[in-house]
Scaffold this motif. Sequence first.
Motif, PDB file in Angstrom:
ATOM      1  N   GLY A  97      -4.216  -7.549   3.484  1.00 58.46           N
ATOM      2  CA  GLY A  97      -2.869  -7.795   3.008  1.00 58.46           C
ATOM      3  C   GLY A  97      -2.639  -7.149   1.658  1.00 58.46           C
ATOM      4  O   GLY A  97      -1.543  -6.637   1.374  1.00 58.46           O
ATOM      5  N   GLY A  98      -3.660  -7.155   0.824  1.00 54.84           N
ATOM      6  CA  GLY A  98      -3.550  -6.483  -0.471  1.00 54.84           C
ATOM      7  C   GLY A  98      -3.394  -4.981  -0.328  1.00 54.84           C
ATOM      8  O   GLY A  98      -2.626  -4.346  -1.062  1.00 54.84           O
ATOM      9  N   ALA A  99      -4.121  -4.412   0.632  1.00 52.76           N
ATOM     10  CA  ALA A  99      -3.984  -2.979   0.886  1.00 52.76           C
ATOM     11  C   ALA A  99      -2.579  -2.655   1.378  1.00 52.76           C
ATOM     12  O   ALA A  99      -1.984  -1.641   0.994  1.00 52.76           O
ATOM     13  CB  ALA A  99      -5.032  -2.525   1.904  1.00 52.76           C
ATOM     14  N   ILE A 100      -2.029  -3.526   2.226  1.00 56.95           N
ATOM     15  CA  ILE A 100      -0.651  -3.340   2.701  1.00 56.95           C
ATOM     16  C   ILE A 100       0.326  -3.386   1.535  1.00 56.95           C
ATOM     17  O   ILE A 100       1.271  -2.591   1.456  1.00 56.95           O
ATOM     18  CB  ILE A 100      -0.314  -4.428   3.748  1.00 56.95           C
ATOM     19  N   ALA A 101       0.085  -4.309   0.605  1.00 55.08           N
ATOM     20  CA  ALA A 101       0.984  -4.453  -0.549  1.00 55.08           C
ATOM     21  C   ALA A 101       1.014  -3.201  -1.409  1.00 55.08           C
ATOM     22  O   ALA A 101       2.023  -2.917  -2.073  1.00 55.08           O
ATOM     23  CB  ALA A 101       0.551  -5.652  -1.398  1.00 55.08           C
ATOM     24  N   ASP A 102      -0.089  -2.441  -1.426  1.00 53.17           N
ATOM     25  CA  ASP A 102      -0.153  -1.226  -2.242  1.00 53.17           C
ATOM     26  C   ASP A 102       0.239   0.031  -1.462  1.00 53.17           C
ATOM     27  O   ASP A 102       0.394   1.104  -2.053  1.00 53.17           O
ATOM     28  CB  ASP A 102      -1.569  -1.039  -2.801  1.00 53.17           C
ATOM     29  N   ARG A 103       0.412  -0.095  -0.146  1.00 54.24           N
ATOM     30  CA  ARG A 103       0.697   1.078   0.676  1.00 54.24           C
ATOM     31  C   ARG A 103       2.111   1.075   1.257  1.00 54.24           C
ATOM     32  O   ARG A 103       2.693   2.127   1.476  1.00 54.24           O
ATOM     33  CB  ARG A 103      -0.311   1.154   1.836  1.00 54.24           C
ATOM     34  N   TRP A 104       2.657  -0.113   1.534  1.00 57.10           N
ATOM     35  CA  TRP A 104       3.935  -0.222   2.226  1.00 57.10           C
ATOM     36  C   TRP A 104       4.996  -0.826   1.327  1.00 57.10           C
ATOM     37  O   TRP A 104       4.705  -1.347   0.246  1.00 57.10           O
ATOM     38  CB  TRP A 104       3.777  -1.069   3.488  1.00 57.10           C
ATOM     39  N   ASN A 105       6.217  -0.804   1.800  1.00 51.69           N
ATOM     40  CA  ASN A 105       7.344  -1.390   1.078  1.00 51.69           C
ATOM     41  C   ASN A 105       7.210  -2.916   1.088  1.00 51.69           C
ATOM     42  O   ASN A 105       7.340  -3.558   2.143  1.00 51.69           O
ATOM     43  CB  ASN A 105       8.655  -0.960   1.750  1.00 51.69           C
ATOM     44  N   ARG A 106       6.945  -3.509  -0.084  1.00 50.42           N
ATOM     45  CA  ARG A 106       6.692  -4.947  -0.165  1.00 50.42           C
ATOM     46  C   ARG A 106       7.897  -5.766   0.274  1.00 50.42           C
ATOM     47  O   ARG A 106       7.757  -6.821   0.918  1.00 50.42           O
ATOM     48  CB  ARG A 106       6.294  -5.320  -1.601  1.00 50.42           C
ATOM     49  N   HIS A 107       9.068  -5.321  -0.088  1.00 47.89           N
ATOM     50  CA  HIS A 107      10.301  -6.027   0.259  1.00 47.89           C
ATOM     51  C   HIS A 107      10.435  -6.145   1.779  1.00 47.89           C
ATOM     52  O   HIS A 107      10.688  -7.229   2.322  1.00 47.89           O
ATOM     53  CB  HIS A 107      11.489  -5.269  -0.342  1.00 47.89           C
ATOM     54  N   ARG A 108      10.236  -5.048   2.471  1.00 50.77           N
ATOM     55  CA  ARG A 108      10.374  -5.027   3.929  1.00 50.77           C
ATOM     56  C   ARG A 108       9.282  -5.866   4.593  1.00 50.77           C
ATOM     57  O   ARG A 108       9.551  -6.597   5.561  1.00 50.77           O
ATOM     58  CB  ARG A 108      10.313  -3.585   4.416  1.00 50.77           C
ATOM     59  N   VAL A 109       8.051  -5.761   4.089  1.00 47.03           N
ATOM     60  CA  VAL A 109       6.947  -6.541   4.662  1.00 47.03           C
ATOM     61  C   VAL A 109       7.224  -8.036   4.551  1.00 47.03           C
ATOM     62  O   VAL A 109       6.990  -8.804   5.495  1.00 47.03           O
ATOM     63  CB  VAL A 109       5.620  -6.186   3.958  1.00 47.03           C
ATOM     64  N   LEU A 110       7.737  -8.482   3.405  1.00 43.18           N
ATOM     65  CA  LEU A 110       8.032  -9.902   3.232  1.00 43.18           C
ATOM     66  C   LEU A 110       9.086 -10.378   4.215  1.00 43.18           C
ATOM     67  O   LEU A 110       8.963 -11.476   4.783  1.00 43.18           O
ATOM     68  CB  LEU A 110       8.491 -10.174   1.791  1.00 43.18           C
ATOM     69  N   ILE A 111      10.132  -9.604   4.420  1.00 44.59           N
ATOM     70  CA  ILE A 111      11.171 -10.008   5.365  1.00 44.59           C
ATOM     71  C   ILE A 111      10.585 -10.152   6.774  1.00 44.59           C
ATOM     72  O   ILE A 111      10.842 -11.143   7.479  1.00 44.59           O
ATOM     73  CB  ILE A 111      12.334  -8.994   5.360  1.00 44.59           C
ATOM     74  N   ILE A 112       9.761  -9.203   7.177  1.00 46.04           N
ATOM     75  CA  ILE A 112       9.165  -9.247   8.517  1.00 46.04           C
ATOM     76  C   ILE A 112       8.258 -10.464   8.679  1.00 46.04           C
ATOM     77  O   ILE A 112       8.329 -11.196   9.681  1.00 46.04           O
ATOM     78  CB  ILE A 112       8.384  -7.946   8.793  1.00 46.04           C
ATOM     79  N   THR A 113       7.387 -10.725   7.699  1.00 47.48           N
ATOM     80  CA  THR A 113       6.462 -11.860   7.806  1.00 47.48           C
ATOM     81  C   THR A 113       7.204 -13.194   7.798  1.00 47.48           C
ATOM     82  O   THR A 113       6.803 -14.134   8.500  1.00 47.48           O
ATOM     83  CB  THR A 113       5.424 -11.832   6.671  1.00 47.48           C
ATOM     84  N   GLN A 114       8.290 -13.295   7.042  1.00 43.55           N
ATOM     85  CA  GLN A 114       9.050 -14.537   7.025  1.00 43.55           C
ATOM     86  C   GLN A 114       9.754 -14.781   8.355  1.00 43.55           C
ATOM     87  O   GLN A 114       9.846 -15.918   8.827  1.00 43.55           O
ATOM     88  CB  GLN A 114      10.083 -14.520   5.887  1.00 43.55           C
ATOM     89  N   ILE A 115      10.238 -13.714   8.992  1.00 46.45           N
ATOM     90  CA  ILE A 115      10.853 -13.854  10.319  1.00 46.45           C
ATOM     91  C   ILE A 115       9.818 -14.323  11.344  1.00 46.45           C
ATOM     92  O   ILE A 115      10.087 -15.211  12.171  1.00 46.45           O
ATOM     93  CB  ILE A 115      11.491 -12.513  10.756  1.00 46.45           C
ATOM     94  N   LEU A 116       8.611 -13.754  11.285  1.00 47.23           N
ATOM     95  CA  LEU A 116       7.551 -14.161  12.210  1.00 47.23           C
ATOM     96  C   LEU A 116       7.112 -15.600  11.959  1.00 47.23           C
ATOM     97  O   LEU A 116       6.830 -16.353  12.906  1.00 47.23           O
ATOM     98  CB  LEU A 116       6.368 -13.202  12.087  1.00 47.23           C
ATOM     99  N   ALA A 117       7.038 -16.006  10.687  1.00 43.97           N
ATOM    100  CA  ALA A 117       6.675 -17.389  10.366  1.00 43.97           C
ATOM    101  C   ALA A 117       7.748 -18.350  10.872  1.00 43.97           C
ATOM    102  O   ALA A 117       7.437 -19.458  11.349  1.00 43.97           O
ATOM    103  CB  ALA A 117       6.487 -17.544   8.864  1.00 43.97           C
ATOM    104  N   MET A 118       9.007 -17.970  10.784  1.00 44.41           N
ATOM    105  CA  MET A 118      10.084 -18.797  11.317  1.00 44.41           C
ATOM    106  C   MET A 118       9.935 -18.955  12.829  1.00 44.41           C
ATOM    107  O   MET A 118      10.101 -20.054  13.377  1.00 44.41           O
ATOM    108  CB  MET A 118      11.440 -18.183  10.977  1.00 44.41           C
ATOM    109  N   ALA A 119       9.580 -17.868  13.501  1.00 43.07           N
ATOM    110  CA  ALA A 119       9.386 -17.926  14.949  1.00 43.07           C
ATOM    111  C   ALA A 119       8.247 -18.879  15.308  1.00 43.07           C
ATOM    112  O   ALA A 119       8.341 -19.644  16.290  1.00 43.07           O
ATOM    113  CB  ALA A 119       9.102 -16.523  15.489  1.00 43.07           C
ATOM    114  N   GLU A 120       7.167 -18.854  14.516  1.00 40.20           N
ATOM    115  CA  GLU A 120       6.038 -19.761  14.772  1.00 40.20           C
ATOM    116  C   GLU A 120       6.474 -21.218  14.647  1.00 40.20           C
ATOM    117  O   GLU A 120       6.132 -22.065  15.488  1.00 40.20           O
ATOM    118  CB  GLU A 120       4.912 -19.454  13.781  1.00 40.20           C
ATOM    119  N   ALA A 121       7.235 -21.542  13.596  1.00 36.60           N
ATOM    120  CA  ALA A 121       7.682 -22.915  13.379  1.00 36.60           C
ATOM    121  C   ALA A 121       8.626 -23.367  14.501  1.00 36.60           C
ATOM    122  O   ALA A 121       8.529 -24.503  14.991  1.00 36.60           O
ATOM    123  CB  ALA A 121       8.373 -23.031  12.028  1.00 36.60           C
TER     124      ALA A 121
END
Length: 416
Positions: A69-93
Motif C-alpha cells: 500500500g505504501g508503494a501504491i501511495a508513492d506510485r499512483w494518484n493518492r486521491h483516486r486510490v482513496l476514492i476507489i478503496t472507500q467505494i469498495l469498503a462501502m460495498a463490503e459493509a
Amino acid sequence: MNKIKTTFRALSNPNFRLFAAGQVLSLTGTWMQQLAMGWLVYRLTHSSVALGLYGFVSYLPTFVFTPFGGAIADRWNRHRVLIITQILAMAEALLMAYLTLSGQIQMWQILLLGFFLGVLNAGAMPVQQAFIVDMLDKKEDTANAIALNASMVNMARLVGPAIAGLVVAWHGEGLCFLLNGLSYIAVILSLALMKVTCRPPSVDPGRVWDSVKEGFHYSFSFLPIRVVLILMATLSLAVAPTVTMMPVLTREMLHRGADIMGMLMASSGIGAMTGAIYLASRRTVDGLSQRLAMAMGISGLGLMAFSLSHTVWLSALLMVIMGFGMMVQMAASNIFLQTVVDEAKRGRVMSIYIMSFMGLMPFGSLLAGYLINHIGLQETLILNGLACLTGSGILITMMPRFQAQIRPLCPKADPV
C-alpha cells in the motif's frame, strides 16, 4: 479564542475541512461495525476462539500487505486510490448488512469479508496518511492536521460503540452494517469535492517489490526513523493488547462485568482524545522526540500501576493515563516521520509505520495470551510495562544522535 484557533488551524485548508467533515461520520460507522461484528461472531459461535480467529484474519493483511500500500501511495494518484478503496469498503459493509438482515450470514462469509476489508485497509491507510500532506495548502499545518485526524478517530471511538450497542440491542447487528455502509457516502462525497493537484509519480515505473524493498532500506538505514518504528512496534506488542485482553482484565482483576469493561474502554478513549488535542494545540513540531520518550514512559508506568489496581475508579483513571500515553506516542511518531521523511518515499515510510503498530497487534494479542497462561496476568502487565520504560530510556540516551542527524533535514523546525 486564539488557543482554539491554533488547535484547529488545519481546518483553514478547504480540502482538509472537507475531509474532516466526511471522516467524522464515516469513522463513527466504522466503529459501529467493529463492535457489531464482534457481537455477531460471538452470537453465532459462542466461542472466544472464533473471536480471536476473526481478529487475526482481519488484521493479518495489515502486516502482510501494508508495505505494498505504501508503494501504491508513492506510485499512483493518492486521491483516486482513496476514492476507489472507500467505494469498495462501502460495498463490503452493505454486503454484510444484506447477509445479516436476510439471515444468511455464516462464519466463513464473515472471515472472508473481514480478510477483504483488511486488504482494503492495508492499501488505504498508508495512502491516506500520505494524502494528508497533499490536502494542505499550508504545509506548516501538517502536524496539526495529523493530530486533528487522530482526534476524529478517537471521537468516533467514543460515539460509535455507544450507538452500536443501542442499535444491536434494539434492531440487531445488520442495521449497524447498513448504517456503516451509508456513512461511506459522506467521505466519498468529500473526496470527490476536493480540488487536489495531481502529483507525478514519486518513483520510477518498475517492479512494485523493488519499490517496497527500497522503502524498508530507507526506513531502517536512517537511525531516527528506525528507532521510532521500533518504539511503535514495542507499543503494539506491549500496550495495545491491553484492549484485546480487557474482558480478562475486568473479570480477573476487578471481578466485574461488561458494564465496567465498557467504562474502562471509554476511559482509554478519553485519555486518547486528550492526548490528540494536546498535540493539536502545539504551535510547532519542536521537541517531538522528547514527547515520544515521555509518552512511552507514561504508557509503561500506567500499565504497571494498572496491574496492581483492584479498584474500579483507580483502574479507570489509569486507563485514561495509558490512553493518553498511547495516543501521544502514536500521533507524535506520525508527525515526526512526516516531518523528516523524503517526499518520494513518504507513502512507503507511512506504510511501515502502520505495519509496525496495527500490523503487529494480532501477534501482540497472541503473545499476551501466551504469557498470561504461563507466568500470570499481573506479571505479564508488569513485564510489558518494563518493556515500555526500557524503550523510553533508550530513546533518551540516544537523543544527542537524534539531534545530529535530524537538524540538517529540518532547518525551520526542531523535532528533536
